[in-house]
Scaffold this motif. Sequence first.
Motif, PDB file in Angstrom:
ATOM      1  N   SER A 197       0.808  -1.220   0.000  1.00 37.34           N
ATOM      2  CA  SER A 197       0.000   0.000   0.000  1.00 37.34           C
ATOM      3  C   SER A 197       0.842   1.271   0.000  1.00 37.34           C
ATOM      4  CB  SER A 197      -0.942   0.019   1.208  1.00 37.34           C
ATOM      5  OG  SER A 197      -0.206   0.028   2.413  1.00 37.34           O
ATOM      6  N   THR A 198       2.119   1.148   0.341  1.00 32.70           N
ATOM      7  CA  THR A 198       2.999   2.312   0.364  1.00 32.70           C
ATOM      8  C   THR A 198       3.756   2.490  -0.949  1.00 32.70           C
ATOM      9  OG1 THR A 198       4.919   1.101   1.222  1.00 32.70           O
ATOM     10  CG2 THR A 198       3.356   1.959   2.833  1.00 32.70           C
ATOM     11  N   GLU A 199       3.526   1.605  -1.918  1.00 36.66           N
ATOM     12  CA  GLU A 199       4.346   1.591  -3.125  1.00 36.66           C
ATOM     13  C   GLU A 199       4.347   2.928  -3.856  1.00 36.66           C
ATOM     14  OE1 GLU A 199       4.362  -0.689  -7.421  1.00 36.66           O
ATOM     15  OE2 GLU A 199       3.762  -1.818  -5.639  1.00 36.66           O
ATOM     16  N   GLY A 200       3.157   3.521  -4.063  1.00 38.74           N
ATOM     17  CA  GLY A 200       3.088   4.785  -4.806  1.00 38.74           C
ATOM     18  C   GLY A 200       3.839   5.900  -4.112  1.00 38.74           C
ATOM     19  N   ILE A 201       3.681   6.011  -2.794  1.00 39.42           N
ATOM     20  CA  ILE A 201       4.390   7.040  -2.042  1.00 39.42           C
ATOM     21  C   ILE A 201       5.889   6.825  -2.128  1.00 39.42           C
ATOM     22  CG2 ILE A 201       4.843   7.940   0.279  1.00 39.42           C
ATOM     23  CD1 ILE A 201       2.219   8.932  -0.838  1.00 39.42           C
ATOM     24  N   LYS A 202       6.326   5.601  -2.021  1.00 42.50           N
ATOM     25  CA  LYS A 202       7.756   5.302  -2.099  1.00 42.50           C
ATOM     26  C   LYS A 202       8.316   5.704  -3.465  1.00 42.50           C
ATOM     27  CE  LYS A 202       7.757   1.345   1.085  1.00 42.50           C
ATOM     28  NZ  LYS A 202       7.898  -0.121   1.169  1.00 42.50           N
ATOM     29  N   GLN A 203       7.569   5.395  -4.522  1.00 44.59           N
ATOM     30  CA  GLN A 203       8.043   5.719  -5.876  1.00 44.59           C
ATOM     31  C   GLN A 203       8.120   7.228  -6.088  1.00 44.59           C
ATOM     32  OE1 GLN A 203       5.110   3.532  -8.108  1.00 44.59           O
ATOM     33  NE2 GLN A 203       6.373   1.694  -8.223  1.00 44.59           N
ATOM     34  N   MET A 204       7.216   7.975  -5.450  1.00 47.93           N
ATOM     35  CA  MET A 204       7.273   9.429  -5.569  1.00 47.93           C
ATOM     36  C   MET A 204       8.391  10.018  -4.703  1.00 47.93           C
ATOM     37  SD  MET A 204       3.341  10.751  -6.059  1.00 47.93           S
ATOM     38  CE  MET A 204       2.626   9.934  -4.630  1.00 47.93           C
ATOM     39  N   LEU A 205       8.615   9.438  -3.531  1.00 41.60           N
ATOM     40  CA  LEU A 205       9.743   9.877  -2.703  1.00 41.60           C
ATOM     41  C   LEU A 205      11.061   9.662  -3.422  1.00 41.60           C
ATOM     42  CD1 LEU A 205       8.676   8.539   0.816  1.00 41.60           C
ATOM     43  CD2 LEU A 205       8.925  10.942   0.166  1.00 41.60           C
ATOM     44  N   ALA A 206      11.112   8.627  -4.247  1.00 39.06           N
ATOM     45  CA  ALA A 206      12.328   8.328  -5.003  1.00 39.06           C
ATOM     46  C   ALA A 206      12.553   9.304  -6.149  1.00 39.06           C
ATOM     47  CB  ALA A 206      12.270   6.896  -5.547  1.00 39.06           C
ATOM     48  N   ALA A 207      11.500  10.045  -6.517  1.00 38.74           N
ATOM     49  CA  ALA A 207      11.588  10.959  -7.661  1.00 38.74           C
ATOM     50  C   ALA A 207      11.573  12.428  -7.273  1.00 38.74           C
ATOM     51  CB  ALA A 207      10.438  10.686  -8.628  1.00 38.74           C
ATOM     52  N   ALA A 208      11.049  12.762  -6.101  1.00 38.55           N
ATOM     53  CA  ALA A 208      10.763  14.159  -5.753  1.00 38.55           C
ATOM     54  C   ALA A 208      12.011  14.991  -5.506  1.00 38.55           C
ATOM     55  CB  ALA A 208       9.873  14.209  -4.516  1.00 38.55           C
TER      56      ALA A 208
END
Length: 219
Positions: free
Chosen positions: A91-102
Amino acid sequence: MSDSQTIRSRQTIKLKVDENNPLPVNTSENFRKEVEKLIEIAGWAPFHYECNSYYQEGDLNGKEPWRFHVLDSQTCRDLLEMLKKDIPVKSTEGIKQMLAAADALILVNWLPEPSSRTQKFYPNVKNMEHIAATGAAIQNLLLMATEKGIINYWSSGGILRKPAVQKLLGISLDEILLGAVFLFPDPDDVEAEVITGKNREMRSTSEKWMEWVSVKGKS
């Protein structure tokens, strides 16, 4: 760009990359200053009531009913590593992927009126005003970022709303997250998945949701 063009051109765009292969950290001091300027201008949003005196102590003691907590890209990556280690759920996958890009993440919290009730906050008019004011500040932030050509995305926060994450970042548990605003690099300059908002093309013309009204029964 005119004001109306800025509003119309603002759109939901998020960038995602593999959480195990994040984008390079943005170390630009100019970018950091630009983010601070965006937040300063966002703070010109209207607010009806000042926050409760309970919040007007310590370093963040403004009368505004909101608080902004800013993560630079290095802090985003550090938080990503903590989430990967401590909260390894899908459930945290999307947030993690955005943290990796931001390039940056701005957590915008609103300040509920203290209450003796057991629920997190009581839905009275003052709290509604605080939420509305904080939402206006977030919209200001999005519009200013759009005007500056910075890709932005307003997330409800997901896992970032959890007390464990707030504690990691030293944020008071009395505050409630209203918007996690991600600022991303230009997608033309990086390799990332670009996702646009699904509701933009669903917008109706104003006659679908606006009307002039009159007093009923007036002779």
